[in-house]
Design a protein around this motif. Structure first.
Motif, short mmCIF file in Angstrom:
data_model
loop_
_atom_site.label_atom_id
_atom_site.label_comp_id
_atom_site.label_asym_id
_atom_site.label_seq_id
_atom_site.Cartn_x
_atom_site.Cartn_y
_atom_site.Cartn_z
N ARG A 151 6.10 1.81 -13.41
CA ARG A 151 5.60 3.03 -12.77
C ARG A 151 5.26 2.87 -11.30
NH1 ARG A 151 4.37 6.93 -16.58
NH2 ARG A 151 4.49 6.18 -18.70
N PHE A 152 6.15 2.23 -10.56
CA PHE A 152 6.04 2.26 -9.10
C PHE A 152 7.40 2.57 -8.51
CE2 PHE A 152 5.66 -2.43 -10.16
CZ PHE A 152 6.97 -2.74 -9.94
N ARG A 153 7.41 3.00 -7.25
CA ARG A 153 8.63 3.54 -6.66
C ARG A 153 9.15 2.73 -5.48
NH1 ARG A 153 5.97 9.19 -5.54
NH2 ARG A 153 4.32 7.70 -5.03
N HIS A 154 8.58 1.55 -5.27
CA HIS A 154 9.01 0.71 -4.15
C HIS A 154 9.08 -0.75 -4.59
CE1 HIS A 154 7.12 4.29 -2.40
NE2 HIS A 154 8.08 4.18 -1.51
N VAL A 155 10.16 -1.43 -4.21
CA VAL A 155 10.26 -2.86 -4.53
C VAL A 155 10.77 -3.62 -3.30
CG1 VAL A 155 11.29 -4.59 -6.06
CG2 VAL A 155 10.73 -2.33 -6.97
N MET A 204 -4.85 -2.03 -1.30
CA MET A 204 -3.45 -2.40 -1.60
C MET A 204 -3.36 -3.05 -2.98
SD MET A 204 -3.07 -5.81 0.75
CE MET A 204 -3.83 -7.37 0.26
N THR A 205 -2.15 -3.10 -3.51
CA THR A 205 -1.89 -3.85 -4.75
C THR A 205 -1.47 -5.25 -4.34
OG1 THR A 205 -1.16 -1.85 -5.88
CG2 THR A 205 -0.46 -3.94 -6.84
N ARG A 206 -2.17 -6.26 -4.91
CA ARG A 206 -1.90 -7.64 -4.49
C ARG A 206 -0.76 -8.30 -5.27
NH1 ARG A 206 -6.22 -9.44 -1.22
NH2 ARG A 206 -7.75 -7.75 -1.12
N ALA A 207 -0.65 -7.95 -6.55
CA ALA A 207 0.42 -8.57 -7.36
C ALA A 207 1.70 -7.75 -7.17
CB ALA A 207 0.00 -8.57 -8.82
N VAL A 208 2.47 -8.12 -6.17
CA VAL A 208 3.65 -7.32 -5.80
C VAL A 208 4.89 -7.81 -6.56
CG1 VAL A 208 5.12 -6.54 -3.90
CG2 VAL A 208 2.69 -6.95 -3.50
N ALA A 209 5.53 -6.88 -7.26
CA ALA A 209 6.79 -7.21 -7.93
C ALA A 209 7.91 -7.12 -6.89
CB ALA A 209 7.05 -6.23 -9.06
N THR A 210 8.74 -8.14 -6.81
CA THR A 210 9.83 -8.16 -5.83
C THR A 210 11.17 -8.29 -6.56
OG1 THR A 210 9.65 -10.55 -5.60
CG2 THR A 210 8.39 -9.20 -4.03
N LEU A 227 0.87 -1.18 0.00
CA LEU A 227 0.00 0.00 0.00
C LEU A 227 0.90 1.22 0.00
CD1 LEU A 227 -3.23 0.68 0.62
CD2 LEU A 227 -2.19 1.66 2.66
N SER A 228 0.77 2.05 -1.03
CA SER A 228 1.60 3.26 -1.07
C SER A 228 0.73 4.48 -0.86
CB SER A 228 2.36 3.36 -2.40
OG SER A 228 1.61 4.05 -3.36
N GLU A 229 1.39 5.64 -0.71
CA GLU A 229 0.64 6.88 -0.50
C GLU A 229 -0.32 7.14 -1.66
OE1 GLU A 229 4.01 9.31 0.31
OE2 GLU A 229 4.86 9.07 -1.68
N ARG A 230 0.03 6.66 -2.85
CA ARG A 230 -0.88 6.83 -4.01
C ARG A 230 -2.19 6.09 -3.77
NH1 ARG A 230 2.58 7.51 -9.19
NH2 ARG A 230 3.70 9.32 -8.42
N ASP A 231 -2.09 4.89 -3.16
CA ASP A 231 -3.31 4.11 -2.89
C ASP A 231 -4.17 4.81 -1.85
OD1 ASP A 231 -2.45 1.98 -4.62
OD2 ASP A 231 -1.06 1.37 -3.04
N VAL A 232 -3.51 5.46 -0.88
CA VAL A 232 -4.26 6.20 0.15
C VAL A 232 -5.02 7.36 -0.50
CG1 VAL A 232 -4.07 7.59 2.24
CG2 VAL A 232 -2.65 5.55 1.98
#
Ligand code: AMP
Length: 145
Positions: free
Chosen positions: A100-104, A76-82, A51-56
Motif C-alpha cells: 500500500r505505497f505508491r513510490h519505490v 518520514m518512513t524509515r524502513a524504505v522498500a527499494t 516522505l510522501s504527501e500522505r505523511d505531510v
C-alpha cells in the motif's frame, strides 16, 4: 518489462532532501516538481527515509501548522522498500499493491539511489505493454487469416 525500461523513458532524477530539512521544504519541493514523494538522505548520501504527501497530511492532522517547521525525519518512513533495475514491473505492481505505497526508489549494486518509480509510471508501462501485445495479436491473427 523491467524497471530499467521505465527509467530509460522517464529519466533517473530523484528529488531528495536532507533529514534536517523541514516539512515546509518538502511541501514546496513536492508542489514545484509535481511529485508525490521525496527521498530523505542521510549525511553520507544514503537513503534515510521517504516522505510522501500522505505523511505531510498525517503531520498536519496531528500537529496542525506546527508540522511545517518540524524536520522531515519526524514523519518520514524509515524502513524504505527499494527495487533494482532488473526487477520486473509485475513484481513492482505486486509490492505496491500488497504494501500500500505508491513510490519505490531504485538502487544499484552499491545500494546507491539511481531512480524512483511511482505507481503512475508502473500503470503507464503496463498499459503500453498491454496495448503492444494486443496489437501484435491482431497482426498475427490478420496474417493467419
Ligand atoms: P505513498 O502511497 O507513496 O504516498 O505512501 C504511503 C505511505 O507509505 C507513506 O507513509 C510513505 O512514507 C510510505 N512509503 C512510500 N513509499 C514507500 C516505500 N518505498 N517503502 C516504505 N514505505 C513507503
Amino acid at each position: 518489462m523491467q524497471v530499467t525500461d521505465i527509467l530509460r523513458a522517464k529519466g533517473r532524477d530523484v528529488m531528495s532532501l536532507p533529514a534536517d530539512a523541514n516539512i515546509l521544504d518538502a511541501v514546496v519541493l513536492l508542489a514545484a516538481k509535481r511529485i508525490g514523494a521525496v527521498v530523505v538522505k542521510d549525511t553520507s548520501g544514503g537513503i534515510a527515509g521517504i516522505l510522501s504527501e500522505r505523511d505531510v497530511i498525517r503531520a498536519l492532522a496531528t500537529e496542525n501548522v506546527r508540522a511545517l517547521v518540524l524536520p522531515v525525519a519526524t514523519y518520514m518512513t524509515r524502513a524504505v522498500a527499494t527495487c533494482t533495475e532488473t526487477d520486473s514491473v509485475e513484481a513492482l505492481m505486486e509490492m505496491m499493491t500488497q504494501r500500500r505505497f505508491r513510490h519505490v526508489p531504485v538502487v544499484d549494486d552499491a545500494s546507491q539511489l539511481c531512480g524512483i518509480v511511482s505507481i503512475g509510471d508502473v500503470v503507464k508501462a503496463h498499459v503500453e505493454e498491454t496495448t503492444r501485445e494486443a496489437s501484435n495479436l491482431r497482426e498475427f491473427i490478420g496474417a493467419a487469416g
